[in-house]
Design an enzyme around this catalytic site. Structure first.
Site, PDB file in Angstrom:
ATOM      1  NE  ARG A  96      38.400 -16.598  31.616  1.00 33.20           N
ATOM      2  CZ  ARG A  96      37.026 -17.368  31.605  1.00 33.20           C
ATOM      3  NH1 ARG A  96      36.840 -17.829  32.250  1.00 33.20           N
ATOM      4  NH2 ARG A  96      36.643 -15.726  30.594  1.00 33.20           N
ATOM      5  CG  ASP A 108      27.963 -14.032  36.759  1.00 36.53           C
ATOM      6  OD1 ASP A 108      27.574 -13.709  35.992  1.00 36.53           O
ATOM      7  OD2 ASP A 108      29.417 -13.852  36.996  1.00 36.53           O
ATOM      8  N   GLY A 133      28.237 -21.675  30.193  1.00 39.60           N
ATOM      9  CA  GLY A 133      29.100 -21.287  29.092  1.00 39.60           C
ATOM     10  C   GLY A 133      30.506 -20.884  29.158  1.00 39.60           C
TER      11      GLY A 133
HETATM   12  C1  S3P Z   1      32.892 -15.247  32.747  1.00 39.85           C
HETATM   13  C2  S3P Z   1      32.024 -14.097  31.887  1.00 39.85           C
HETATM   14  C3  S3P Z   1      30.558 -14.030  31.921  1.00 39.85           C
HETATM   15  C4  S3P Z   1      30.041 -14.402  33.137  1.00 39.85           C
HETATM   16  C5  S3P Z   1      30.176 -16.375  33.962  1.00 39.85           C
HETATM   17  C6  S3P Z   1      31.497 -16.435  33.889  1.00 39.85           C
HETATM   18  C7  S3P Z   1      33.587 -16.221  31.921  1.00 39.85           C
HETATM   19  O1  S3P Z   1      30.065 -14.051  31.464  1.00 39.85           O
HETATM   20  O2  S3P Z   1      28.592 -14.390  33.709  1.00 39.85           O
HETATM   21  O3  S3P Z   1      29.380 -16.059  34.449  1.00 39.85           O
HETATM   22  O4  S3P Z   1      33.996 -16.626  33.244  1.00 39.85           O
HETATM   23  O5  S3P Z   1      33.554 -15.854  30.924  1.00 39.85           O
HETATM   24  P1  S3P Z   1      29.946 -12.792  29.792  1.00 39.85           P
HETATM   25  O6  S3P Z   1      31.032 -13.404  29.096  1.00 39.85           O
HETATM   26  O7  S3P Z   1      28.377 -13.884  28.902  1.00 39.85           O
HETATM   27  O8  S3P Z   1      29.212 -12.149  30.462  1.00 39.85           O
END
Ligand code: S3P
Length: 436
Positions: A27, A317, A95
């Site tokens: 971020r 996590d 992700g």
């Molecule tokens: C994260 C949100 C979570 C987490 C990932 C990091 C983030 O995922 O599992 O490791 O930085 O916003 P989800 O939003 O899919 O739950």
């Protein structure tokens, strides 16, 4: 491919640090890119995923100086200063990069294409594509937008009121970023307390964001976002492996300094304490808008406990390593309402069960969680990371109490979130070898 070999029965002691928080590192780079001026980031997580974010922001025209691996300067271009990338944006295996970026790019006046590893191209994207389309975004993706690669065409977004169907900080953050490029007031409601680093950082930068309990309001900034100096706290998700390691290894007592203890992230501390772990938060303070503390943990006998409901998102996590703790606890541990584990880097219900069983754990999968019976004297042997950093780290922790030698294959993935893990454990007294 590298592997980690662990021998048991060495009590852990001493003081250590964990690398910078992964969520905050992503971020800081992304938001710094659309601020005006120089954002200086200290203790940035120098791991694969966060480096992918640096690269994609550079592809979008942002100058980012890597002054040292964990020290960055981001030359913010302002909210409308990103430029059309002349190649496909590679989000690697991250992700957070892909989903947050989709929100940032949905309202831009240019076209972009987002992709990543084979693993991430299997993860669900409809959770962001559907609401973004609801705001007027022009997005295509494989299978009607269910999977990456995604293509994003220029669009004028309109604000939206949206109830998140799952408690997900990635989806929430994606829509908040899109909301800054939309006409009108975007209102997001969340079903559970997903990590709020986006809200905190955007607020600190002066964005028009308001958090009203589970409801968040955001609109287009009328003033430039302020560049900040950001000190990224140690990642509690990485500290979790050491918390469990010391809790289950007899004779241990360690202190992990400068760990982020944002209440949307401390579920693992509460969960371990509920099982009987001796964890103390010392020197609680605030840094760059995030609470930070030193965590002291000592070995103690653990009791099986049931976890579910709203607490799950605050430790999502950490559930694989919580399962490792549960193998050493007296009685049954039940983890439920954690179906989200199935769509992480791997199906973490399936991979946690398959690998912990190889070490002799008594663990059963359920649709939305795990049932673990303990205590079990684990038996060391070969296990596989499945390309999942949190699984590799959890298995290494299991190796600390497994009889004989445990070898975690595919261990290079630990660098996604915890570069230096082997060295940190070794410095605390563990017998760990990293081999290529
Ligand atoms: C994260 C949100 C979570 C987490 C990932 C990091 C983030 O995922 O599992 O490791 O930085 O916003 P989800 O939003 O899919 O739950």
């Amino acid at each position: 491919m590298s592997h980690l070999t662990i021998h048991p029965n060495h009590p852990l002691s001493g003081r250590c640090h964990v690398p910078g928080d992964k969520s905050i590192s992503h971020r800081a780079v992304m938001f710094g890119s659309i601020a005006e001026g120089e954002t200086v980031i200290h203790n940035f997580l120098d791991g694969h995923d966060c480096r992918a974010t640096v690269q994609v922001m550079r592809d979008l025209g942002v100058q980012i100086d890597v002054d040292a691996p964990t020290e960055l300067t981001v030359h913010g271009q302002g909210i409308d200063g990103l430029i059309e990338p002349n190649r496909v944006l590679d989000c690697a295996n991250s992700g957070t990069t892909l989903r947050l970026l989709a929100g940032l790019l949905a309202g831009q006046p240019f076209t972009s294409f987002l992709t990543g590893t084979e693993q991430i191209r299997r993860r669900p994207m409809d959770r962001i594509v559907r609401p973004l389309r609801g705001m007027g975004a022009e997005i295509i993706g494989r299978q009607g937008g269910r999977y990456a690669p995604l293509g994003i065409a220029p669009a004028r977004l309109r604000a939206m009121e949206y109830q998140l169907p799952v408690a997900s900080a990635q989806v929430k953050s994606c829509l908040l970023l899109a909301g800054m490029y939309a006409k009108g007031l975007t209102i997001i409601r969340e079903p559970g307390p997903a990590r709020d680093h986006t809200e905190r950082l955007l607020k600190a930068m002066g964005a028009p964001i308001q958090v009203l309990g589970p409801t968040i309001h955001i609109e287009r900034p009328t003033e430039p976002l302020k560049a900040l100096e950001i000190v990224v706290p140690g990642d509690i998700s990485s500290a979790a492996f050491l918390l469990v390691a010391a809790s289950i290894t007899p004779g241990s007592r360690i202190t992990i300094a400068n760990v982020g203890v944002n209440p949307t992230r401390t579920g693992i501390v509460d969960a371990l304490q509920a099982m009987g772990a001796r964890i103390r938060l010392d020197n609680l303070r605030e840094e760059s808008g995030e609470p930070v503390a030193d965590l002291e943990v000592r070995y103690n006998e653990l009791q099986g406990t049931t976890f579910g409901g709203r607490e799950i998102v605050t430790m999502i996590d950490e559930l694989p390593v919580l399962a490792v703790a549960a193998t050493q606890a007296q009685g049954r541990t039940v983890i439920r309402d954690a179906g989200e584990l199935r769509v992480k880097e791997t199906d973490r219900i399936a991979t946690t069960v398959s690998e912990l069983r190889k070490l002799g754990a008594r663990v059963e999968p359920t649709d939305d969680g795990l049932i673990i019976d303990g205590p079990t004297r684990l038996l060391g042997g070969p296990v596989e990371s499945h390309g999942d950093h949190r699984l590799a780290l959890a298995l290494a922790v299991a190796g600390l109490v497994a009889k004989g030698e445990t070898t975690v294959y595919g261990a290079e993935v630990v660098d996604d979130s915890f570069p230096g893990f082997g060295g940190t454990l070794r410095a605390l007294g563990a017998e760990v070898k990293i081999e290529d």
